[in-house]
Design a protein around this motif. Structure first.
Motif, PDB file in Angstrom:
ATOM      1  N   VAL A 124       0.855  -1.194   0.000  1.00 52.81           N
ATOM      2  CA  VAL A 124       0.000   0.000   0.000  1.00 52.81           C
ATOM      3  C   VAL A 124       0.885   1.236   0.000  1.00 52.81           C
ATOM      4  O   VAL A 124       2.091   1.181   0.266  1.00 52.81           O
ATOM      5  CB  VAL A 124      -0.948   0.024   1.224  1.00 52.81           C
ATOM      6  CG1 VAL A 124      -1.882  -1.176   1.181  1.00 52.81           C
ATOM      7  CG2 VAL A 124      -0.158   0.041   2.531  1.00 52.81           C
ATOM      8  N   SER A 125       0.265   2.378  -0.260  1.00 49.36           N
ATOM      9  CA  SER A 125       0.986   3.642  -0.354  1.00 49.36           C
ATOM     10  C   SER A 125       1.537   4.062   1.007  1.00 49.36           C
ATOM     11  O   SER A 125       0.994   3.704   2.060  1.00 49.36           O
ATOM     12  CB  SER A 125       0.048   4.716  -0.906  1.00 49.36           C
ATOM     13  OG  SER A 125       0.625   5.993  -0.789  1.00 49.36           O
ATOM     14  N   TYR A 126       2.617   4.857   0.989  1.00 45.78           N
ATOM     15  CA  TYR A 126       3.173   5.399   2.219  1.00 45.78           C
ATOM     16  C   TYR A 126       2.217   6.385   2.887  1.00 45.78           C
ATOM     17  O   TYR A 126       2.348   6.683   4.079  1.00 45.78           O
ATOM     18  CB  TYR A 126       4.515   6.082   1.938  1.00 45.78           C
ATOM     19  CG  TYR A 126       5.689   5.144   2.081  1.00 45.78           C
ATOM     20  CD1 TYR A 126       6.315   4.960   3.307  1.00 45.78           C
ATOM     21  CD2 TYR A 126       6.178   4.428   0.997  1.00 45.78           C
ATOM     22  CE1 TYR A 126       7.391   4.099   3.449  1.00 45.78           C
ATOM     23  CE2 TYR A 126       7.253   3.563   1.123  1.00 45.78           C
ATOM     24  CZ  TYR A 126       7.860   3.402   2.361  1.00 45.78           C
ATOM     25  OH  TYR A 126       8.919   2.536   2.497  1.00 45.78           O
ATOM     26  N   ASP A 127       1.268   6.900   2.121  1.00 49.28           N
ATOM     27  CA  ASP A 127       0.273   7.818   2.693  1.00 49.28           C
ATOM     28  C   ASP A 127      -0.852   7.081   3.410  1.00 49.28           C
ATOM     29  O   ASP A 127      -1.685   7.715   4.068  1.00 49.28           O
ATOM     30  CB  ASP A 127      -0.336   8.686   1.574  1.00 49.28           C
ATOM     31  CG  ASP A 127       0.717   9.562   0.911  1.00 49.28           C
ATOM     32  OD1 ASP A 127       1.702   9.911   1.595  1.00 49.28           O
ATOM     33  OD2 ASP A 127       0.554   9.872  -0.293  1.00 49.28           O
ATOM     34  N   ALA A 128      -0.907   5.760   3.296  1.00 44.18           N
ATOM     35  CA  ALA A 128      -2.012   5.003   3.873  1.00 44.18           C
ATOM     36  C   ALA A 128      -1.912   4.951   5.393  1.00 44.18           C
ATOM     37  O   ALA A 128      -0.821   5.000   5.973  1.00 44.18           O
ATOM     38  CB  ALA A 128      -2.017   3.587   3.305  1.00 44.18           C
ATOM     39  N   ASP A 129      -3.077   4.833   6.014  1.00 48.99           N
ATOM     40  CA  ASP A 129      -3.160   4.657   7.465  1.00 48.99           C
ATOM     41  C   ASP A 129      -2.831   3.190   7.774  1.00 48.99           C
ATOM     42  O   ASP A 129      -3.585   2.286   7.414  1.00 48.99           O
ATOM     43  CB  ASP A 129      -4.568   5.011   7.944  1.00 48.99           C
ATOM     44  CG  ASP A 129      -4.683   5.014   9.465  1.00 48.99           C
ATOM     45  OD1 ASP A 129      -3.993   4.210  10.120  1.00 48.99           O
ATOM     46  OD2 ASP A 129      -5.471   5.820   9.995  1.00 48.99           O
ATOM     47  N   ILE A 130      -1.724   2.968   8.474  1.00 52.39           N
ATOM     48  CA  ILE A 130      -1.253   1.610   8.713  1.00 52.39           C
ATOM     49  C   ILE A 130      -2.253   0.812   9.548  1.00 52.39           C
ATOM     50  O   ILE A 130      -2.596  -0.333   9.229  1.00 52.39           O
ATOM     51  CB  ILE A 130       0.129   1.636   9.403  1.00 52.39           C
ATOM     52  CG1 ILE A 130       1.182   2.232   8.465  1.00 52.39           C
ATOM     53  CG2 ILE A 130       0.546   0.225   9.808  1.00 52.39           C
ATOM     54  CD1 ILE A 130       2.550   2.343   9.085  1.00 52.39           C
ATOM     55  N   LYS A 131      -2.745   1.415  10.637  1.00 49.58           N
ATOM     56  CA  LYS A 131      -3.672   0.696  11.518  1.00 49.58           C
ATOM     57  C   LYS A 131      -4.971   0.366  10.801  1.00 49.58           C
ATOM     58  O   LYS A 131      -5.520  -0.723  10.959  1.00 49.58           O
ATOM     59  CB  LYS A 131      -3.939   1.532  12.766  1.00 49.58           C
ATOM     60  CG  LYS A 131      -2.718   1.702  13.671  1.00 49.58           C
ATOM     61  CD  LYS A 131      -3.070   2.489  14.928  1.00 49.58           C
ATOM     62  CE  LYS A 131      -1.855   2.616  15.847  1.00 49.58           C
ATOM     63  NZ  LYS A 131      -2.163   3.382  17.079  1.00 49.58           N
ATOM     64  N   LYS A 132      -5.465   1.317  10.016  1.00 46.35           N
ATOM     65  CA  LYS A 132      -6.705   1.084   9.275  1.00 46.35           C
ATOM     66  C   LYS A 132      -6.527  -0.018   8.233  1.00 46.35           C
ATOM     67  O   LYS A 132      -7.405  -0.883   8.073  1.00 46.35           O
ATOM     68  CB  LYS A 132      -7.149   2.385   8.601  1.00 46.35           C
ATOM     69  CG  LYS A 132      -8.434   2.261   7.808  1.00 46.35           C
ATOM     70  CD  LYS A 132      -8.803   3.574   7.162  1.00 46.35           C
ATOM     71  CE  LYS A 132     -10.080   3.439   6.336  1.00 46.35           C
ATOM     72  NZ  LYS A 132     -10.443   4.726   5.669  1.00 46.35           N
ATOM     73  N   THR A 133      -5.383   0.000   7.560  1.00 53.82           N
ATOM     74  CA  THR A 133      -5.110  -1.015   6.534  1.00 53.82           C
ATOM     75  C   THR A 133      -5.011  -2.406   7.153  1.00 53.82           C
ATOM     76  O   THR A 133      -5.587  -3.374   6.646  1.00 53.82           O
ATOM     77  CB  THR A 133      -3.806  -0.690   5.789  1.00 53.82           C
ATOM     78  OG1 THR A 133      -3.889   0.626   5.215  1.00 53.82           O
ATOM     79  CG2 THR A 133      -3.537  -1.702   4.692  1.00 53.82           C
ATOM     80  N   LYS A 134      -4.297  -2.504   8.275  1.00 57.96           N
ATOM     81  CA  LYS A 134      -4.151  -3.799   8.936  1.00 57.96           C
ATOM     82  C   LYS A 134      -5.496  -4.330   9.407  1.00 57.96           C
ATOM     83  O   LYS A 134      -5.808  -5.520   9.222  1.00 57.96           O
ATOM     84  CB  LYS A 134      -3.194  -3.668  10.115  1.00 57.96           C
ATOM     85  CG  LYS A 134      -2.918  -4.987  10.822  1.00 57.96           C
ATOM     86  CD  LYS A 134      -1.891  -4.824  11.933  1.00 57.96           C
ATOM     87  CE  LYS A 134      -1.620  -6.147  12.627  1.00 57.96           C
ATOM     88  NZ  LYS A 134      -0.609  -6.010  13.704  1.00 57.96           N
ATOM     89  N   GLN A 135      -6.333  -3.458   9.997  1.00 58.38           N
ATOM     90  CA  GLN A 135      -7.642  -3.895  10.474  1.00 58.38           C
ATOM     91  C   GLN A 135      -8.536  -4.325   9.318  1.00 58.38           C
ATOM     92  O   GLN A 135      -9.307  -5.277   9.430  1.00 58.38           O
ATOM     93  CB  GLN A 135      -8.307  -2.760  11.268  1.00 58.38           C
ATOM     94  CG  GLN A 135      -9.610  -3.171  11.957  1.00 58.38           C
ATOM     95  CD  GLN A 135      -9.415  -4.320  12.936  1.00 58.38           C
ATOM     96  OE1 GLN A 135      -8.497  -4.282  13.760  1.00 58.38           O
ATOM     97  NE2 GLN A 135     -10.269  -5.337  12.839  1.00 58.38           N
ATOM     98  N   LEU A 136      -8.401  -3.646   8.186  1.00 56.12           N
ATOM     99  CA  LEU A 136      -9.184  -3.998   7.003  1.00 56.12           C
ATOM    100  C   LEU A 136      -8.822  -5.409   6.514  1.00 56.12           C
ATOM    101  O   LEU A 136      -9.699  -6.210   6.188  1.00 56.12           O
ATOM    102  CB  LEU A 136      -8.925  -2.976   5.898  1.00 56.12           C
ATOM    103  CG  LEU A 136      -9.752  -3.104   4.616  1.00 56.12           C
ATOM    104  CD1 LEU A 136     -11.218  -2.859   4.923  1.00 56.12           C
ATOM    105  CD2 LEU A 136      -9.246  -2.108   3.573  1.00 56.12           C
ATOM    106  N   LEU A 137      -7.532  -5.713   6.508  1.00 57.78           N
ATOM    107  CA  LEU A 137      -7.082  -7.041   6.092  1.00 57.78           C
ATOM    108  C   LEU A 137      -7.560  -8.117   7.073  1.00 57.78           C
ATOM    109  O   LEU A 137      -7.977  -9.211   6.656  1.00 57.78           O
ATOM    110  CB  LEU A 137      -5.556  -7.070   5.979  1.00 57.78           C
ATOM    111  CG  LEU A 137      -4.940  -6.152   4.909  1.00 57.78           C
ATOM    112  CD1 LEU A 137      -3.419  -6.146   5.019  1.00 57.78           C
ATOM    113  CD2 LEU A 137      -5.371  -6.581   3.512  1.00 57.78           C
ATOM    114  N   ILE A 138      -7.534  -7.799   8.360  1.00 58.26           N
ATOM    115  CA  ILE A 138      -8.007  -8.744   9.378  1.00 58.26           C
ATOM    116  C   ILE A 138      -9.501  -9.019   9.207  1.00 58.26           C
ATOM    117  O   ILE A 138      -9.960 -10.173   9.296  1.00 58.26           O
ATOM    118  CB  ILE A 138      -7.704  -8.212  10.796  1.00 58.26           C
ATOM    119  CG1 ILE A 138      -6.189  -8.222  11.050  1.00 58.26           C
ATOM    120  CG2 ILE A 138      -8.425  -9.036  11.858  1.00 58.26           C
ATOM    121  CD1 ILE A 138      -5.775  -7.583  12.356  1.00 58.26           C
TER     122      ILE A 138
END
Length: 276
Positions: free
Chosen positions: A182-196
């Motif tokens: 994902v992009s460096y601008d992405a929210d890491i916590k949000k992205t991880k929770q989305l994958l979970i």
């Protein structure tokens, strides 16, 4: 003329004597050939009820070879050929034949080892000898594989036993290893929770053993997450394709970009250019 007349007089007796031998030899050959096939079918049917297809196929082929060999010997004996002498000659020539056919003997020995140790079975998807496919049949000298695009590969048994065999069907479960950038601008916590959330709601992802989602690397153009769910071996590729599609759609819906490879170029003005 007398010799010809004598031969013609003896011809009916010769035809009766040797003709019956030839006819009986043919009868023995075809009956023996039939019983060889019958022995193969009976052996396969009996063993298939108690053992797996790999063992039954191998042993049934051995049964056919043994019965057919005795049939050939009996046929030659009926024709008047001294089979005892023939066996002695074959035994004497065994060393030379063994040296000439050492590749085939190696394949035979490897076939026995395949049946004994069972590194792969009929129906398993394996990678061996530089090729991959589903094991369709293990015979005395070779193993037949079917590729996913329905090609048939005949592989010498020695090629399997002399190299490494990767059996993708040996275990009931397998782990998917996905890398999502994902992009460096992405929210890491949000992205991880989305994958979970995607893994939690997927019906083919196993809860035991549990999945893994984590930040794997800060790459040149993206932040890479590893997504490692466990699935049944039979669901491996369907789940792989479905998860990739669901992840892409979910990232798009939440405005999380998947970057393309990019490079920042800094142009520095040369002194001579500045003076001009």
């Amino acid at each position: 003329m007398e010799n010809l007349q004598s031969f013609m007089e003896q011809l009916p007796d010769l035809v009766m004597a040797y003709g019956m031998k030839v006819i009986l030899a043919l009868v023995i050959f075809f009956i023996g050939k039939y019983f060889a096939g019958l022995a193969k079918r009976i052996t396969a049917n009996v063993l298939s009820r108690k053992t797996e297809k790999t063992v039954s196929s191998f042993v049934s082929n051995m049964a056919w070879a043994v019965v057919f060999t005795f049939t050939v010997i009996a046929t030659l004996g009926q024709l008047g050929i001294q089979t005892a002498s023939l066996v002695a000659v074959l035994g004497a020539a065994g060393l030379a034949v063994g040296l000439a056919l050492q590749g085939s003997l190696s394949n035979f020995a490897s076939g026995v080892l395949l049946v004994m140790f069972r590194p792969c079975r009929v129906g398993d998807y394996v990678e061996a000898g530089g090729v991959a496919g589903v094991v369709d049949e293990i015979t005395i000298f070779a193993t037949r594989l079917k590729t996913p695009d329905n090609k048939v590969i005949t592989l010498p048994n020695s090629s399997l036993m002399n190299g490494s065999i990767t059996n993708y069907s040996a275990m009931s479960t397998r782990r998917l290893d996905l890398v999502i950038g994902v992009s460096y601008d992405a929210d890491i916590k949000k992205t991880k929770q989305l994958l979970i959330d995607i893994l939690e709601n997927h019906e083919k992802v196993l809860k035991d053993p549990s999945y893994t989602v984590g930040l794997h690397a800060l790459a040149d153009s993206s932040i890479n997450f590893v997504v490692r769910p466990w699935v049944n071996s039979s669901d491996y590729w369907p789940t792989h394709f479905d998860l990739m599609e669901k992840i892409k759609l979910a990232l798009d819906e939440n405005g999380i970009g998947i970057p393309y490879p990019q490079m920042d170029i800094h142009v520095k003005e040369l002194p001579s250019t500045a003076a001009k």
